[in-house]
Design a protein around this motif. Structure first.
Motif, PDB file in Angstrom:
ATOM      1  N   GLN A   1       0.826  -1.205   0.000  1.00 26.20           N
ATOM      2  CA  GLN A   1       0.000   0.000   0.000  1.00 26.20           C
ATOM      3  C   GLN A   1       0.862   1.257   0.000  1.00 26.20           C
ATOM      4  O   GLN A   1       0.556   2.229  -0.703  1.00 26.20           O
ATOM      5  N   LYS A   2       1.945   1.249   0.765  1.00 29.60           N
ATOM      6  CA  LYS A   2       2.785   2.442   0.857  1.00 29.60           C
ATOM      7  C   LYS A   2       3.399   2.800  -0.493  1.00 29.60           C
ATOM      8  O   LYS A   2       3.489   3.975  -0.854  1.00 29.60           O
TER       9      LYS A   2
ATOM     10  N   ASP B   1       0.724   4.270  -2.737  1.00 32.88           N
ATOM     11  CA  ASP B   1       0.436   5.658  -2.371  1.00 32.88           C
ATOM     12  C   ASP B   1       1.548   6.606  -2.786  1.00 32.88           C
ATOM     13  O   ASP B   1       1.283   7.750  -3.181  1.00 32.88           O
TER      14      ASP B   1
ATOM     15  N   PRO C   1      -4.163   7.361  -3.871  1.00 29.59           N
ATOM     16  CA  PRO C   1      -4.467   6.525  -2.698  1.00 29.59           C
ATOM     17  C   PRO C   1      -5.951   6.258  -2.511  1.00 29.59           C
ATOM     18  O   PRO C   1      -6.329   5.208  -1.974  1.00 29.59           O
TER      19      PRO C   1
ATOM     20  N   PHE D   1      -7.096   2.874  -4.019  1.00 32.89           N
ATOM     21  CA  PHE D   1      -6.368   1.647  -3.697  1.00 32.89           C
ATOM     22  C   PHE D   1      -7.302   0.441  -3.649  1.00 32.89           C
ATOM     23  O   PHE D   1      -6.980  -0.636  -4.162  1.00 32.89           O
TER      24      PHE D   1
END
Length: 311
Positions: free
Chosen positions: A195-196, A199, A205, A208
């Motif tokens: 996820q990081k 983003d 984001p 996602f």
């Protein structure tokens, strides 16, 4: 309580976090060998950019020089997450081309369904953009499906084909693995490197969750390329783990179709190869560089027309 197989991608996120924590080497020392061969650092790419292919701006990087090899990442992966420990081992002797597929990393998503065939067409367009007539193609997991489709749809561009823990039909996975895909959701990745990087590398984001659904969509509908894959002319090296998500019979069926299943001392060696790595899971496959890299190099460099050794 979640069933264990629903934690598949959570476990993957933990593994790739170890890879992601390796610090990039300073530019002035990039490319120099580390004293510890097990922790070689990423070299500086010779070329980076975006290829305009099929309505997509496909991000790519190129390392090293020599016979080109294209690396195709797994689901939710990026270049650093999937390949940071592989590129330093291949780039000293090969021209390594890596890309981030639709919606992954620095390649923005577009209003197009996810599909193995479409991603293979994107890779074909990238090779044309780089003026590479033919390359070796290596795909891991989702990237294995893309690699299979590259060899089916664009055979002239594929010299040799390497599939690591990939399938050519939806039932190539163990039944419980295939059943688990419907339970994969964005919450499983919250706070992970996956996820990081999503983003931080340019995708929105706020999308996602939509991204996770799109990626999983390609494995929630049946597909079966058996007939087409068995007709691939390029020599094939397929590797799975003995504790992988890929069924042994699935890999063996293709290997037999490619000339395997015979005693090489009598009938000669087939051009294609199969490896089942002991003590190796689907996620763990990408950590087996000490086994994989020598086998990959030997396969790519071998004279596959040579007769087997005699004693």
């Amino acid at each position: 309580m979640k069933k264990p197989f629903l934690n598949f991608y959570c476990a993957m996120a933990l593994v790739v976090s170890v890879i992601a924590c390796r610090q990039p080497v300073p530019k002035e020392t990039a490319g120099k060998q580390s004293s510890d061969s097990s922790s070689q650092q990423m070299p500086v790419p010779k070329d980076t950019g975006y290829a305009d292919v099929n309505g997509l701006k496909l991000y790519y990087e190129v390392y090293g020089q020599g016979q080109p090899i294209v690396l195709l990442h797994g689901s939710f992966m990026t270049i650093p997450l999937n390949w940071s420990h592989i590129i330093p081992l291949l780039a000293p002797n090969r021209r390594v081309i890596v890309a981030e597929m639709q919606g992954h990393g620095r390649t923005r998503d577009i209003s197009r369904e996810f599909g193995y065939e479409a991603m293979a067409d994107d890779v074909s367009g990238l090779l044309k953009h780089l003026k590479v007539d033919s390359a070796d193609v290596l795909g891991y997991s989702m990237g294995g499906g893309v690699a299979f489709q590259m060899a089916v749809r664009h055979p002239a561009q594929v010299r040799r084909l390497i599939i690591l823990s990939g399938t050519y039909a939806h039932d190539g996975w163990w039944p419980d693995v295939e059943a688990s895909y419907a339970g994969i959701n964005a919450e499983m990745f919250r706070g992970t490197p996956i996820q990081k990087q999503y983003d931080s590398l340019g995708n929105d984001p706020a999308h996602f969750s939509e991204f996770v659904k799109k990626v999983m969509s390609i494995d929630l509908k049946p597909y079966d390329w058996t007939a087409a894959v068995q007709q691939i002319k390029a020599p094939l090296f397929m590797a799975i783990g003995d504790a992988d998500g890929v069924r042994y019979e699935h890999a063996l069926e293709l290997f037999r179709a490619k000339g395997g299943g015979k005693m090489g001392d009598i009938h000669g060696l087939p051009q294609s190869r199969l490896a089942i790595l002991p003590g190796t899971t689907h996620i763990g496959m990408m950590q087996r560089t000490d086994w994989l890299i020598p086998m990959i190099n030997e396969f790519l460099d071998a004279d596959l027309t040579a007769p087997p050794p005699t004693f």
